[in-house]
Each structure stands twice: as structure tokens, then as C-alpha cells.
Scaffold this motif. Structure first.
Motif, PDB file in Angstrom:
ATOM      1  N   PHE A 106       2.583  -5.736 -15.163  1.00 52.09           N
ATOM      2  CA  PHE A 106       1.157  -5.717 -14.840  1.00 52.09           C
ATOM      3  C   PHE A 106       0.879  -4.547 -13.893  1.00 52.09           C
ATOM      4  O   PHE A 106       1.495  -4.446 -12.825  1.00 52.09           O
ATOM      5  CB  PHE A 106       0.740  -7.039 -14.191  1.00 52.09           C
ATOM      6  N   TYR A 107      -0.001  -3.660 -14.320  1.00 54.71           N
ATOM      7  CA  TYR A 107      -0.408  -2.522 -13.492  1.00 54.71           C
ATOM      8  C   TYR A 107      -1.789  -2.814 -12.927  1.00 54.71           C
ATOM      9  O   TYR A 107      -2.722  -3.098 -13.680  1.00 54.71           O
ATOM     10  CB  TYR A 107      -0.452  -1.238 -14.327  1.00 54.71           C
ATOM     11  N   ALA A 108      -1.915  -2.748 -11.615  1.00 53.23           N
ATOM     12  CA  ALA A 108      -3.191  -3.074 -10.996  1.00 53.23           C
ATOM     13  C   ALA A 108      -3.488  -2.108  -9.863  1.00 53.23           C
ATOM     14  O   ALA A 108      -2.582  -1.568  -9.224  1.00 53.23           O
ATOM     15  CB  ALA A 108      -3.174  -4.507 -10.458  1.00 53.23           C
ATOM     16  N   THR A 109      -4.755  -1.867  -9.632  1.00 52.41           N
ATOM     17  CA  THR A 109      -5.203  -1.069  -8.484  1.00 52.41           C
ATOM     18  C   THR A 109      -6.335  -1.816  -7.812  1.00 52.41           C
ATOM     19  O   THR A 109      -6.997  -2.670  -8.402  1.00 52.41           O
ATOM     20  CB  THR A 109      -5.706   0.310  -8.928  1.00 52.41           C
ATOM     21  N   TRP A 110      -6.552  -1.476  -6.570  1.00 53.30           N
ATOM     22  CA  TRP A 110      -7.601  -2.147  -5.821  1.00 53.30           C
ATOM     23  C   TRP A 110      -8.122  -1.193  -4.750  1.00 53.30           C
ATOM     24  O   TRP A 110      -7.401  -0.310  -4.268  1.00 53.30           O
ATOM     25  CB  TRP A 110      -7.073  -3.430  -5.174  1.00 53.30           C
ATOM     26  N   PRO A 111      -9.393  -1.299  -4.375  1.00 53.08           N
ATOM     27  CA  PRO A 111      -9.932  -0.413  -3.336  1.00 53.08           C
ATOM     28  C   PRO A 111      -9.231  -0.635  -2.002  1.00 53.08           C
ATOM     29  O   PRO A 111      -8.847  -1.738  -1.656  1.00 53.08           O
ATOM     30  CB  PRO A 111     -11.405  -0.821  -3.262  1.00 53.08           C
ATOM     31  N   SER A 112      -9.057   0.452  -1.273  1.00 50.74           N
ATOM     32  CA  SER A 112      -8.474   0.364   0.060  1.00 50.74           C
ATOM     33  C   SER A 112      -9.132   1.416   0.942  1.00 50.74           C
ATOM     34  O   SER A 112      -9.882   2.265   0.473  1.00 50.74           O
ATOM     35  CB  SER A 112      -6.954   0.582   0.009  1.00 50.74           C
ATOM     36  N   SER A 113      -8.842   1.362   2.230  1.00 49.46           N
ATOM     37  CA  SER A 113      -9.460   2.295   3.176  1.00 49.46           C
ATOM     38  C   SER A 113      -9.027   3.728   2.935  1.00 49.46           C
ATOM     39  O   SER A 113      -9.707   4.677   3.326  1.00 49.46           O
ATOM     40  CB  SER A 113      -9.125   1.873   4.609  1.00 49.46           C
ATOM     41  N   THR A 114      -7.889   3.930   2.261  1.00 41.70           N
ATOM     42  CA  THR A 114      -7.375   5.287   2.022  1.00 41.70           C
ATOM     43  C   THR A 114      -7.610   5.766   0.590  1.00 41.70           C
ATOM     44  O   THR A 114      -7.161   6.829   0.215  1.00 41.70           O
ATOM     45  CB  THR A 114      -5.864   5.333   2.312  1.00 41.70           C
ATOM     46  N   GLY A 115      -8.296   4.985  -0.214  1.00 39.96           N
ATOM     47  CA  GLY A 115      -8.550   5.413  -1.585  1.00 39.96           C
ATOM     48  C   GLY A 115      -8.293   4.274  -2.548  1.00 39.96           C
ATOM     49  O   GLY A 115      -8.798   3.174  -2.362  1.00 39.96           O
ATOM     50  N   THR A 116      -7.536   4.516  -3.582  1.00 39.38           N
ATOM     51  CA  THR A 116      -7.196   3.522  -4.577  1.00 39.38           C
ATOM     52  C   THR A 116      -5.703   3.277  -4.533  1.00 39.38           C
ATOM     53  O   THR A 116      -4.921   4.173  -4.836  1.00 39.38           O
ATOM     54  CB  THR A 116      -7.621   3.984  -5.984  1.00 39.38           C
TER      55      THR A 116
END
Length: 225
Positions: A106-116
Motif C-alpha cells: 500500500f502506497y500512501a501520502t498525506w499532507p504534512s508541515s514540510t510538504g507531502t
């Protein structure tokens, strides 16, 4: 007030920048992208039989090489892939998956303070690279019977048994994103092609007009098939 698609009706515009912005995706060609190739071969034997029948048996091979496929390259291997587990609900027990659970990458990304998070380039989500990596194989055996009959009547019939395998190449000119199941394991793409047609048969009867009319009637009545 917005239109059904979520945009303001023309000519109205937003008063300011939106509160949140989704990172865009991108598509690029690989540095070593090359044009695809197709190699084909046919071997056949023919045998005339009595009563105007001709029997043909043949083998066909088609090899597709360097076919295009798009793969997401904008992921960090230190974070991806994770795993996700699905519960399989099959009360009949006739489905292809016999276990009650299945775990897949499973490949996932999520918003963060430094980008994605999880992306090598945090300014983008998927960066789909079009590479010349997929191959395909088509193998077939064919039997054909032809009979050239009297008075313009002929018969053509054939049966083909074939099998097509490939690494899931792009089948359209559009690139909507990564086409592979697992960007880190391209071998998982190999399997029976979605274009596979295992059995096919066809028959055709052709009648050429046997009459030979003369004069004005021949101009309209001769030569029909």
C-alpha cells in the motif's frame, strides 16, 4: 453559489486564494524511452483434399517488445510501501481467494508541515514516468478449411486457439497515472493479457452470381457477390 462541478459560475471568481491546495501530478518520458517493436512469425502447411477442399494448419507468434507503461517514480523507499489488509467475505467459498484475509502493498501520502510525506519531490504527488519496459507474447494455433464449390458457391471456416501474456502495457494514448499494481515490483504485472481470447471460430459462405447475362440486363445483373 457553485456549479455542479464545484467551480463558480462565469464570470464570478474567488475573492482570494483557496484555503488548501492539492499537490499536482506530473507525467514524463523516461530518459531511455524507445519506440516499441513487434516481431511476428507464421508457419503453415496446406493440403488439398478431394472435392475442391483445402486444409490449412498454421502456428502464429507475435512478440511485443519495449511497449510503453507508466510507473510512479515519486515515492521514497524509506517510507513506502506499507501494507494494507483486506477481509475477504465469501460465504459461498467459490471465489478465487480462499483465505479470510489478504495483505497487499500500500502506497500512501498525506499532507504534512514540510510538504507531502513519502514523496521524493514534495511539490508533486505522482510523477508518472512513461518507460519502454512492458513486453507481450501472443501464441496461436489455427486450422482453416476452404472449399471452392461449383456455380460460384464457396465456404471458408477456421478455428483458432490462442494465448496472450503481457506485463500490462498502456492500451490507450492517455496517461492518467501509474498503471502498475506495485511500482517497486514490476514482475507482479506479468500475467494473462486482458486482450486474451482463448478460443475463436468463424465461418463464411460466399456466393458469386453464376449467371452471365447479356446486354442491359448483364450491366445490372452480372458480377454480384
Amino acid at each position: 453559489q457553485f456549479c455542479s462541478g464545484g467551480s463558480p459560475p462565469f464570470p464570478y471568481v474567488f475573492a482570494g486564494q483557496p484555503a488548501s491546495v492539492v499537490k499536482p501530478g506530473a507525467v514524463e518520458f523516461a530518459a531511455r524511452f524507445r519506440n516499441p517493436e513487434i516481431h511476428q512469425a507464421v508457419a503453415a502447411i496446406e493440403q488439398p483434399l478431394p472435392d475442391g477442399i483445402k486444409l490449412t494448419a498454421g502456428a502464429m507468434l507475435s512478440l511485443g517488445r519495449r511497449l510503453p507503461v507508466s510507473v510512479d517514480t515519486n515515492f521514497s523507499s524509506t517510507v513506502n510501501p506499507g501494507t494494507i489488509t483486506y477481509s475477504v467475505k465469501d460465504p459461498t467459498g467459490t471465489g478465487p481467494i480462499k483465505s479470510t484475509q489478504i495483505t497487499v502493498p500500500f502506497y500512501a501520502t498525506w499532507p504534512s508541515s514540510t510538504g507531502t510525506a513519502g514523496r521524493l519531490n514534495p511539490n508533486y504527488q505522482q510523477i508518472s514516468e512513461i518507460v519502454s519496459r512492458a513486453n507481450s507474447t501472443y501464441e496461436a494455433l489455427m486450422v482453416r478449411i476452404t472449399r471452392e464449390g461449383r456455380r460460384g458457391l464457396s465456404l471458408h471456416a477456421h478455428y483458432t486457439y490462442a494465448h496472450a501474456m503481457d506485463w500490462n502495457p498502456n492500451n490507450t494514448t492517455l496517461v492518467a497515472g501509474s498503471d502498475v499494481l506495485d511500482p517497486a515490483n514490476f514482475n507482479a504485472e506479468y500475467g494473462t493479457s486482458n486482450l486474451d481470447v482463448r478460443h475463436s471460430a468463424a465461418a463464411m459462405v460466399i456466393l458469386d452470381a453464376p449467371w452471365k447475362l447479356r446486354g442491359l440486363a448483364g450491366q445490372f445483373g452480372n458480377g454480384w457477390m
